[in-house]
Write an enzyme that holds these catalytic residues in place. Structure first.
Site, PDB file in Angstrom:
ATOM      1  N   GLU C  65     -60.282 -24.805   3.069  1.00  0.00           N
ATOM      2  CA  GLU C  65     -60.427 -23.600   2.244  1.00  0.00           C
ATOM      3  C   GLU C  65     -59.257 -23.393   1.295  1.00  0.00           C
ATOM      4  O   GLU C  65     -59.436 -22.935   0.169  1.00  0.00           O
ATOM      5  CB  GLU C  65     -60.608 -22.365   3.129  1.00  0.00           C
ATOM      6  CG  GLU C  65     -61.980 -22.238   3.796  1.00  0.00           C
ATOM      7  CD  GLU C  65     -62.099 -23.028   5.098  1.00  0.00           C
ATOM      8  OE1 GLU C  65     -61.142 -23.750   5.449  1.00  0.00           O
ATOM      9  OE2 GLU C  65     -63.143 -22.915   5.763  1.00  0.00           O
ATOM     10  N   HIS C 134     -66.481 -14.029  14.058  1.00  0.00           N
ATOM     11  CA  HIS C 134     -67.568 -14.295  13.109  1.00  0.00           C
ATOM     12  C   HIS C 134     -68.401 -13.070  12.785  1.00  0.00           C
ATOM     13  O   HIS C 134     -69.544 -13.204  12.360  1.00  0.00           O
ATOM     14  CB  HIS C 134     -68.519 -15.372  13.663  1.00  0.00           C
ATOM     15  CG  HIS C 134     -67.973 -16.755  13.694  1.00  0.00           C
ATOM     16  ND1 HIS C 134     -67.058 -17.172  14.618  1.00  0.00           N
ATOM     17  CD2 HIS C 134     -68.202 -17.835  12.895  1.00  0.00           C
ATOM     18  CE1 HIS C 134     -66.766 -18.455  14.412  1.00  0.00           C
ATOM     19  NE2 HIS C 134     -67.436 -18.876  13.374  1.00  0.00           N
TER      20      HIS C 134
HETATM   21  C1  LIG Z   1     -61.628 -22.419   8.976  1.00  0.00           C
HETATM   22  C2  LIG Z   1     -63.089 -22.531   9.180  1.00  0.00           C
HETATM   23  N1  LIG Z   1     -63.856 -22.968   8.171  1.00  0.00           N
HETATM   24  C3  LIG Z   1     -65.190 -23.099   8.325  1.00  0.00           C
HETATM   25  C4  LIG Z   1     -65.788 -22.812   9.513  1.00  0.00           C
HETATM   26  C5  LIG Z   1     -67.300 -22.929   9.679  1.00  0.00           C
HETATM   27  N2  LIG Z   1     -67.605 -24.099  10.508  1.00  0.00           N
HETATM   28  C6  LIG Z   1     -67.785 -23.987  11.833  1.00  0.00           C
HETATM   29  S1  LIG Z   1     -68.037 -25.474  12.556  1.00  0.00           S
HETATM   30  C7  LIG Z   1     -67.930 -26.257  11.073  1.00  0.00           C
HETATM   31  C8  LIG Z   1     -68.102 -27.746  10.999  1.00  0.00           C
HETATM   32  C9  LIG Z   1     -67.101 -28.414  11.845  1.00  0.00           C
HETATM   33  O1  LIG Z   1     -67.269 -29.785  11.740  1.00  0.00           O
HETATM   34  P1  LIG Z   1     -66.529 -30.731  12.746  1.00  0.00           P
HETATM   35  O2  LIG Z   1     -65.094 -30.384  12.774  1.00  0.00           O
HETATM   36  O3  LIG Z   1     -66.884 -32.113  12.388  1.00  0.00           O
HETATM   37  O4  LIG Z   1     -67.099 -30.337  14.177  1.00  0.00           O
HETATM   38  P2  LIG Z   1     -68.595 -30.480  14.717  1.00  0.00           P
HETATM   39  O5  LIG Z   1     -69.304 -29.220  14.375  1.00  0.00           O
HETATM   40  O6  LIG Z   1     -69.197 -31.670  14.071  1.00  0.00           O
HETATM   41  O7  LIG Z   1     -68.449 -30.624  16.194  1.00  0.00           O
HETATM   42  C10 LIG Z   1     -67.696 -25.376  10.041  1.00  0.00           C
HETATM   43  C11 LIG Z   1     -67.532 -25.754   8.638  1.00  0.00           C
HETATM   44  C12 LIG Z   1     -64.957 -22.325  10.548  1.00  0.00           C
HETATM   45  N3  LIG Z   1     -65.465 -21.977  11.731  1.00  0.00           N
HETATM   46  N4  LIG Z   1     -63.613 -22.212  10.359  1.00  0.00           N
END
Ligand SMILES: Cc1ncc(C[n+]2csc(CCOP(=O)(O)OP(=O)(O)O)c2C)c(N)n1
Ligand SMILES: Cc1ncc(C[n+]2csc(CCOP(=O)(O)OP(=O)(O)O)c2C)c(N)n1
Ligand SMILES: [Mg+2]
Ligand SMILES: [Mg+2]
Lengths: 329, 339, 339, 329
Positions: C65, C134
């Site tokens: 971000e 959230h």
């Molecule tokens: C700082 C932040 N940005 C965005 C999100 C929204 N978000 C939650 S899970 C996720 C994807 C995470 O991807 P990854 O780290 O590959 O984990 P996975 O879900 O594949 O286990 C996002 C963008 C968040 N929770 N926190």
């Protein structure tokens, strides 16, 4: 020597201008601050971070840039601004808080903006890198060969924005160059105590499409050379480069810094290796520039600085009500 | 409370003394942050500590606020009692997630099973031309978000006593100290930055406002610099025969509404003064609390003085123009008394 | 204003439509953020855009971000008009420095020489058991900090019209949309999430509150969900013979104090309802503004309803207990009318 | 085979338990959400991120950990929690929002805290890494050989906290291990579209004292092996390790994800390579574990999960006033 003589001369004159500017600022900043030092007093109040000794980083790369290329700079911005051709009168006036300043006196030394040459700076460590990413993205979207250069200190390379920006810029092959000025300290904390890597150009290994280059000993020529390649890479869409340059901070972190964290002997030994003096000798010896021409360059630089300070000092203060303007435009 | 003899100390020495005493008392207390070691903290809050406690307990960090504030949280969860410095409050934006989504919420989100006994100390305030990114107080930015105590002491005595309380508190505490009240050698030397501080340990409770001047005609609520300005204005007002009661808020969260309302019940007039931005700020919360709980006590509209919703300009005169000060308070009270 | 024929749209389709129209009108407008491409935005704010405008103008970013909001700032400074999505407002803490120290301040710090015509859009709100990290609205967290417009539309019509205005505005605009008002297929289907939206382009001005229901007995100020709850409460109150005037704030900064004060002058009673935290929140600012400018108009103390300064709990009943709702508004008004 | 048979069996039983748990959760989460899917309805409301298919990452490293070692986990935490021996009854009750839950129903699926085994998780991408750094620092300060493991997704490796934490942990040689579960997606964005590096273990090159290791094809054995070395390094003060494991997300990012961004054929082909089935065969063939014993392990796992769900379902809801407690303690 691969540097065109005109560039070599420009680098000299610009470094001289920067040095004059910073020396003059050191004095101006001191006005009204003795016998008792009060950061808020005098014609130039607030924090003041000078770049005396760090000139090569600025000129070595700006020699390759045009007004269409973007530069973002941190809290120690004067050398970058001057090398990027920021309006010197308005910049100085800004630092004196005058209505004729770049920001009408609202920004000050840490917040200089000259959109005419796409220069900006700011007081938050690491924050300028993403702005350069954005400028690089805009250039790519507009199909221009513009590059964006983010200057940072070696301390800033440990801020999250460094990593996020390099990942994104590497991913999208953006025309971004990060110049890390390693002056050995982030305020009082030595590089060794803050940084788990020999030099930050090596961190290029963590990102596809990112190149790294290291410049030793504050060397303007080497800085010119690696910048040339970095700018070429960027303009031709090959991706970002991290350049780290070993440079020297002659003064305290800010004016008024008691500097109890470093040996008193350190600075004279740094000053002995002064890059401007060395460059002058190069000009004479390797580029065969006549001493008199060098004298003229120095005079021009001196004159520009003097004019700028005069302009700044003679300019009007902003009217009070302007404090409430420029919030919503 | 063990005091020995009267002595004068600057704000920062008072704070550093409290930290030293607590580090002595409890081996789990340690300090980390930028330039807290040899430099002793840019604002002197950790001066002398590294010499006494060594670099294992007074830790200089990289410029990585997210990592080191997050690390303080992780260490606190393991039973340590970290004191972590965010150099200027203005930098909160690079690490606010750790502060408010984790430090402030984990105790609640864990149903009270994870305690985070930590102090986040940070410098606030302007008035010395450090411009828009280094001059803010952001009192309300922190106080609005639940789960952290947010305190802002105004005197060396309270700086020491409230720091001791903050370190001993089992909750996360945001401890804001005002740069101008630290007694820094490189700032305008203010009388208010030096004060009587007993030797040895004592605590001042968190969450209690203090009536620092009694009066019957008008209540002025402030904290840190605005409290001192209020006292200055009150002295001048006295010459006009107006007796102002001045309240030093000291704590933004919890907010001691009782002390304010008590005072308004006596004076029936309220002026709230803040070095933070006007809208959605401390002046709003204090005013609203009174309009909610003591509306009928008010004999005149509430007055609010704060930064008029602009970033803080660099130029000295412009900055002074937007900052609250004693004169402005005086003028507003005079007008208010005539309503 | 060119409207063609009446049609019903969900909140998110209305927003996406505004973005599409503006992208059509101006090649400098582009979108970036997490999952704004193929996914169409987690809350549907960018649905259909990638198919129409391609991945050069609708850019999926890494989960970075600070970098991508900072990049939007850098691009805006170059004359682009980015729309950048912060997926949940709750994540602001990882990137707030870019938002408030740069996006919000650069126009001022540059003396107006650098414009940042950008929109930061973000989802707010709870009520579906997404817990403490959230579910927040954080209205006041943003509105307290000067230099950015902060808007929070409540209806599909306004979502479209205010998004168009936000994109055309030369100032940075924080555009908050409420998850429950997007008409998402995977949330509780609310009537309020669907509404009449004209085809084609039109704008709704930023910074203006709207009286959405006229009444003479009490003013209820809310926005987004709390505005809809207020309308619900007002309908019930009518059965008791109480005519509530309901104001949809729509914009937190600038705050349209005139519309509120105008209403209070008519009704002489005020209830402010907010889905954000109580202290130092919107209810404080609205209350304080009235206590400052229309104190003598009040015939009863102001009432504030908001989240009682606790993080938002996960359990459904606990969450509903801390969130404001129509019943709570109704009860407070009934009590207020009896004062 | 270098894995002690007891560990191999523990890994199997734990993977089985995780799988049962997640399958059961998939069902429980679906209750009350059809015919109309409403995220806020049913006995388990809110977002739900399941780890079905990602079991090897959790068990391969937790096999080396004790209750004194710390684990921080992200939004997809169940497999880590179970492998770290979090109280299964209380954890399940928490996810059902019950008063008997780990957090008395205030935390839910994304906010599980079990200080008894030093487990925590959270909903902000990348935020758990610094917490693990802090636990590692505390261990170092207390002169304990405890380690701290931060699990993250591959998407999280592009968050600034990753870089800041690794720099600090490398610098101080902290006993930190970052396990990057590369399940190919961060919500809808593929790794290729988000990450400018082949795999995140390679980013170890950017930090002194940091090692990197890669585990292919969701392999429990390899995960066990590289974890063994990482834990040894950490306990002996040699510094942090980044482990990236190629793993598979069988389900959507969250339950309810329409998954329009990936080919429908992708998942069955992933499920074909299921690591639990493969591990079962290994146990039989390479470790000569009798099929009956495996059956018993499966029964125990099943039983523990069933008990936990029963406990959760039968537990009481919290009283309303508890919403206002635990803010200041
Ligand atoms: C700082 C932040 N940005 C965005 C999100 C929204 N978000 C939650 S899970 C996720 C994807 C995470 O991807 P990854 O780290 O590959 O984990 P996975 O879900 O594949 O286990 C996002 C963008 C968040 N929770 N926190
Ligand atoms: C996010 C943030 N953290 C801390 C600071 C305070 N600060 C200002 S300059 C500085 C040191 C920067 O060191 P370096 O990047 O090496 O630059 P140098 O001063 O050596 O030019 C620090 C810590 C800041 N401005 N922003
Ligand atoms: Mg440096
Ligand atoms: Mg992933």
């Amino acid at each position: 020597m691969t540097i065109p003589v005109e560039k070599a001369k420009w680098m000299y004159e610009t470094m001289a201008k920067i040095r004059y500017f910073e020396d003059e600022m050191e004095k101006a900043y001191g006005e009204g601050k003795s016998p008792v030092f009060n950061i808020g007093a005098g014609p130039v109040p607030g924090e003041m971070h000078l770049a005396t000794g760090q000139e090569p980083a600025a000129v070595g790369i700006c020699a390759h840039l045009t007004a269409e290329d973007t530069v973002t700079s941190p809290h120690r911005p004067h050398h970058h601004a001057i090398a990027k051709n920021v309006d010197l009168n308005k910049m100085t006036a800004e630092i004196f808080g005058k209505a004729t300043g770049l920001s009408k006196g609202k920004g000050g030394h840490m917040h200089l903006f000259d959109p005419a040459v796409k220069f900006s700076c700011g007081g938050i460590v690491g924050a300028g890198i993403p702005h350069a990413v954005g400028a690089a993205l805009a250039a790519q979207m507009k199909n221009k060969d513009w590059v964006a250069v983010a200057f940072i200190g070696e301390g800033a390379a440990n801020q999250g924005s460094f990593h996020e920006s390099l990942n994104m810029a590497g991913l999208w092959k953006l025309p971004l160059i990060i110049v890390v000025e390693n002056n050995e300290y982030g305020i009082s904390v030595s590089k060794k105590a803050s940084t788990a890597i020999e030099s930050n150009d090596k961190r290029a290994a963590a990102y596809s499409n990112v190149a790294g280059a290291y410049v030793k000993d504050n060397d303007p020529e080497e800085m010119y050379r690696v910048s040339e390649e970095a700018v070429r890479r960027a303009r031709s869409g090959e991706g970002p480069t991290i350049i780290e340059i070993e440079t020297y901070r002659y003064l305290g972190h800010f004016q008024g810094d008691p500097e109890l964290y470093r040996e008193q002997s350190e600075v004279p030994s740094l000053r002995e290796k002064d890059p401007i003096l060395k460059w002058k000798n190069e000009l004479i010896e390797k580029f065969s520039v006549p001493v008199q021409e060098i004298q003229e360059m120095e005079n021009r630089a001196r004159q520009a600085v003097d004019d700028a300070y005069r302009f700044a000092r003679e300019s009007e203060e902003p009217v009070l009500s302007s404090a409430l303007e420029d919030v919503f435009i | 409370m063990t005091t020995t003899k009267q002595r004068m100390l600057t704000g920062n020495k008072a704070m550093a003394e409290a930290i030293a005493i607590e580090m002595e008392r409890n081996p789990d207390v340690f300090v980390l942050g930028e330039d807290v070691g040899k430099y002793g903290g840019i604002f002197g809050s950790t001066q002398g500590l590294i010499d006494r406690f060594g670099e294992k307990r007074v830790i200089d960090t990289p410029i990585s606020e997210t990592a080191f504030i997050g690390a303080a949280i992780g260490a606190a969860a393991e039973g340590m009692r970290p004191i972590v410095e965010l150099m200027f409050v203005d930098f909160f934006g690079v690490c606010m997630d750790q502060i408010y989504n984790h430090m402030a919420k984990i105790p609640y989100m864990s149903g009270g099973n994870v305690k985070l006994p930590m102090v986040l100390m940070t410098a606030v305030g302007g008035g010395y031309s450090d411009a828009a990114q280094h001059s803010q107080t952001l009192y309300a930015t922190f106080a609005h978000l639940p789960g952290m105590k947010v305190v802002a002491p105004s005197t060396p005595y309270d700086l020491k006593g409230m720091m001791a309380s903050a370190i001993r508190d089992d909750n996360p505490v945001v401890f804001m100290f005002h740069k101008s009240l630290q007694g820094l050698g490189w700032m305008d030397p203010l009388d208010a930055a030096v004060g009587e501080v007993p030797e040895g340990e004592y605590t001042v409770p968190l969450g209690k406002a203090k009536v620092v001047r009694e009066g019957k005609d008008v209540t002025i609520v402030g904290l840190q610099m605005t409290m001192h300005y209020a006292l200055e204005a009150a002295a001048k007002l006295q010459e006009e025969g107006i007796e102002a009661e001045v309240i030093d808020l000291r704590s933004l969260a919890p907010l001691d509404r009782d002390t304010i309302i008590e005072s308004v019940k006596k004076t029936h007039r309220l002026v709230v003064v803040d070095e933070d931005y006007l809208s959605y700020g401390m002046t709003a919360e204090v005013s609203a609390s009174v309009a909610e709980s003591a509306l009928y006590e008010l004999e005149a509209p509430i007055r609010r003085i704060a930064i008029p919703d602009v970033p803080i300009p660099y130029n000295r005169k412009l900055e002074q123009y937007v900052l609250p000060g004693a004169q402005r308070i005086y003028d507003e009270v005079i007008q208010l008394m005539n309503e």
